[in-house]
Each structure stands twice: as C-alpha cells, then as structure tokens.
Design an enzyme around this catalytic site. Structure first.
Site, PDB file in Angstrom:
ATOM      1  N   LYS A   1      12.456   7.432 -14.480  1.00 35.45           N
ATOM      2  CA  LYS A   1      11.444   8.124 -13.956  1.00 35.45           C
ATOM      3  C   LYS A   1      10.776   6.956 -12.728  1.00 35.45           C
ATOM      4  CE  LYS A   1       8.334   7.183 -17.855  1.00 35.45           C
ATOM      5  NZ  LYS A   1       7.416   7.814 -18.966  1.00 35.45           N
TER       6      LYS A   1
ATOM      7  N   TYR B   1     -12.438  -8.692   5.167  1.00 37.99           N
ATOM      8  CA  TYR B   1     -13.472  -7.699   5.287  1.00 37.99           C
ATOM      9  C   TYR B   1     -14.565  -8.008   4.474  1.00 37.99           C
ATOM     10  CZ  TYR B   1     -10.003  -4.424   7.525  1.00 37.99           C
ATOM     11  OH  TYR B   1      -9.174  -4.059   8.521  1.00 37.99           O
TER      12      TYR B   1
END
Ligand SMILES: *Cc1c(COP(=O)(O)O)cnc(C)c1O
Length: 387
Positions: free
Chosen positions: A41, A268
């Site tokens: 999966k 940032y």
C-alpha cells in the site's frame, strides 16, 4: 513518470535486492506452510508499488495487500496476477469493479453486504472473495460483537461469496509490554469460536503484521501480512537475531554554498543565527517533498561527515551548516550511508516519535525514484537517466 520529465537534483534510490533479501529472510523464520502476503500500500511504502510487488512475488510472496481499491486496480493494470487484498472497506457500488479485477475485499458489516448485493451480480460467474475483519482491540474497523457476526453469516453463506479469510490487527505489536497483545489474541480466539459455531468455512486465519511475524512466528497462523519489514523497517532491539536492510536511500546535491559571518540570520523568521563564521549549504528539498519542518535540526551526510539542518525548512529548499567548505553539486545523503556513517528512517522517526514508514511514505511524487542498478548514466554526476 519517465525520469526525463522529472529533472531534479534530489532523488530516492530503491535497492530492490534489499527487498528481495528481506522477504527471503522473513520467510525463513516462519513455518513453511504460512503464506506470505506482501503489503505494498501507499506506493509500496514509498518504494514504488509495482516494483515492490514484482520483487516480493519473485522472492516468494504468495499474495499482496493494499489499502484501497484504486491501488489494487493500478497493480492489476500493470500486470500483477497474484491475489490482492484491499485492507479498507470499499463502497458497495464499487463491488463490480473489484469482482472484475478479481480483488479480494475486507468486509466488516452485514449492512455493507445488504447494499453491495444490488451490485455484485453484474459478473454472475465470478465470486465475490472476502476476508472478514475482526476488531479484537485496535478499535479501528471490524466486527466486535457476536450479533454483528451473526448478522453477516447468511451473506457469507451465499453461493457467489467466497470467504478467503478472517483476520485481525494488533494495536501493540511493537511494544515490549505484551499484556494488551495477549488480550487481543484471547478476543480473536473467542471470535473464532463464533465462526466455528456458525459453520462458515474460513480458508485462512491471519493476524500478524511485520512486528508479530518477526517477534512471534508461532502466531503466524495461515498467513502473515508483512509491509514494514520487507522494506527493512523493524526494531533491531526487539529482533536482535535478524539483519534486514533498508531498501530506500535519499540523496540531493548542494545548489548553493556560502561563507557567512557571525550573527547572520538564516531561514524564514530568522530561525537560525550563525554563532561564528560558518559555511552554509542549500539543499533542494522541502516540505512539499515530504521533508517536513519537524526535521529542522536533524542531520544529513556530506563528504562522510554530519551536517545539521539550520533554520526552518522551506517548501522546496533547506539550509545545512557544513563542517567545511564543499563545492556546489557535492552529494548530500539525507537517508542512507556515506562512509561508515548512516542515517536511517528509523533514526529520523525516533526523533519525531514516529515510525520509519511515515517518512518513506511522505516522500512526494516530486521526488524521482531510481531503482538501483537501473541507472542509465552515472548518477553521481547526473542522477537523471536520459531517456
Ligand atoms: C498496513 C497493514 C499491515 C502491514 O503492517 P506492517 O507493520 O507494515 O507490516 C498489516 N495489516 C493491516 C491491516 C495493515 O493495515
């Protein structure tokens, strides 16, 4: 995606031979009659679903499991013919699609059967193949009460329904405290009693994920559902007598290098200040690649040395403090080995209280996957296969 459409300085390398060796090593610990269901999966836990599926089957897996019907159909369309189980309940109206592609379904309620009934006879010659899921204590999906089971029995006895399996999933398979696991096993035993009383014929019982299959092979029952371990994700502390290899590594290259004086801001929100004159390198990976801001302050490998991520991680780029000057284009290893040092998904996961597969599955489609040995040209210089 063809590599040429994905020209990028950051790439994941998948060594399928590791998956192959891991599958064989896990199988060798299990009873010979136990079937091996390889869980692929989420794009093979981020390693590529089709490649992982082919490798697992070639290495002895009997069947596959995925989370969603769409993943199963994608495997069928790419030529996978072994049985595939979908682990999550599907919409009743999608049953014809599942039957057409011979995909085995997880069922958890009589109401679902009632609704699915209206759709399932579009292919009268093909049976609806199901595994009944029991919730023995995870509290996620499945039958918990005897009445729920009894309501489902008439549906399971229909001529066009084949009950391939009954299964459960554990909440604490990776824990050293086994009390809850024992409680779940007891509950599942009780549920098997309901099944025996009802006369429904179940071909395979299964309960074991990777951690259970590795730690308690005696609990393997008829089939194990192994995901994490086949990609090399397991707890060495809990299974010291086994050596599995992580199949995925992640690399990039410096795209910018600078010498910065003391007291300068990097990133940032001025999230890092240099404490002395420092070499700062910029690496083109960010949170849009699945490299979350939680990895601020983690480490990467360059020239066989460790370099710390400094400042906030951006969407596409992050900065590392270099132990010395390195030129632009120097390879940076984000997951994997350089020299004698190694950074693993397991280590990164431990630092964020997560699990290794959380990191590999988060790597977004923007990161090119290259299968080791299939590079067309020397990717040390050019990771882009020119085709
Ligand atoms: C994902 C999943 C597995 C595989 O678990 P691993 O720990 O990765 O081996 C097994 N069973 C179910 C129901 C799952 O959802």
């Amino acid at each position: 995606m063809r590599p040429s459409e994905n020209v990028r300085d950051t790439w994941a390398e998948v060594d399928l031979s590791c998956i192959s060796r891991n599958v064989r090593a896990i199988k060798s610990r299990l009873p010979a009659a136990t079937e091996f269901m390889a869980v692929v999966k989420a794009g093979g836990y981020g390693h590529g679903d089709i490649q992982s599926a082919h490798t697992a089957v070639q290495s002895g897996a009997d069947s596959l499991a995925v989370a969603y019907l769409s993943e199963a159909i994608q495997l069928r369309r790419q030529g996978i013919t072994v049985p595939i189980l979908v682990l999550t309940p599907i919409q009743p109206q999608d049953v014809p699609m599942a039957i057409k592609h011979r995909i085995q379904l997880t069922v958890t309620s009589a109401q679902w059967f009632e609704q699915a009934m209206a759709y399932r006879n579009i292919y009268p010659k093909l049976k609806l193949i199901v595994h009944v899921k029991f919730d023995s204590g995870l509290g996620r999906i499945g039958i918990r009460e005897k009445e729920e089971w009894e309501a489902m029995v008439p549906w399971l006895k229909q001529a066009d329904v084949e009950v391939e399996g009954a299964y459960t999933h554990f909440a604490t398979a990776g824990s050293t405290d086994t009390r809850y696991l024992e409680q779940q096993l007891k509950n599942f035993d009780k549920m098997k009693g309901w099944i025996d009383q009802s006369g429904v014929d179940i071909r395979h019982y299964h309960c074991a994920n990777s951690a259970i299959a590795l730690r308690y092979p005696e609990l393997a029952m008829d089939k194990v559902r192994v995901g994490a371990a086949m990609y090399g994700f397991y707890s060495k502390e809990l299974v010291p007598d086994l050596e599995l290899e992580p199949a995925l590594s992640l690399h990039s290259r410096l795209i910018h290098v600078k010498r910065v004086s003391e007291g300068q801001s990097i990133g940032y929100d001025n999230s890092y200040q240099t404490s002395e004159a420092e070499w700062i390198g910029t690496v083109p990976i960010g949170y849009a690649d699945g490299w979350s801001q939680v990895f601020q302050s983690s480490e990467m490998l360059i020239g066989g040395q460790r370099a710390t991520v400094v400042g906030k991680i951006g969407m596409d780029q992050l900065m590392i403090r270099l132990p010395q000057h390195y030129p632009v284009n120097t390879q940076v290893t984000i997951i994997g080995k350089q020299g004698n040092d190694q950074i693993t998904c397991a280590q990164l996961a431990a630092s964020i209280d997560g699990v290794p597969q959380e990191i590999s599955t988060a790597l977004s489609a923007r990161i090119m996957r290259i299968n080791k040995g299939e590079e067309i040209i020397n990717y040390e210089q050019h990771p882009i296969a020119l085709c």
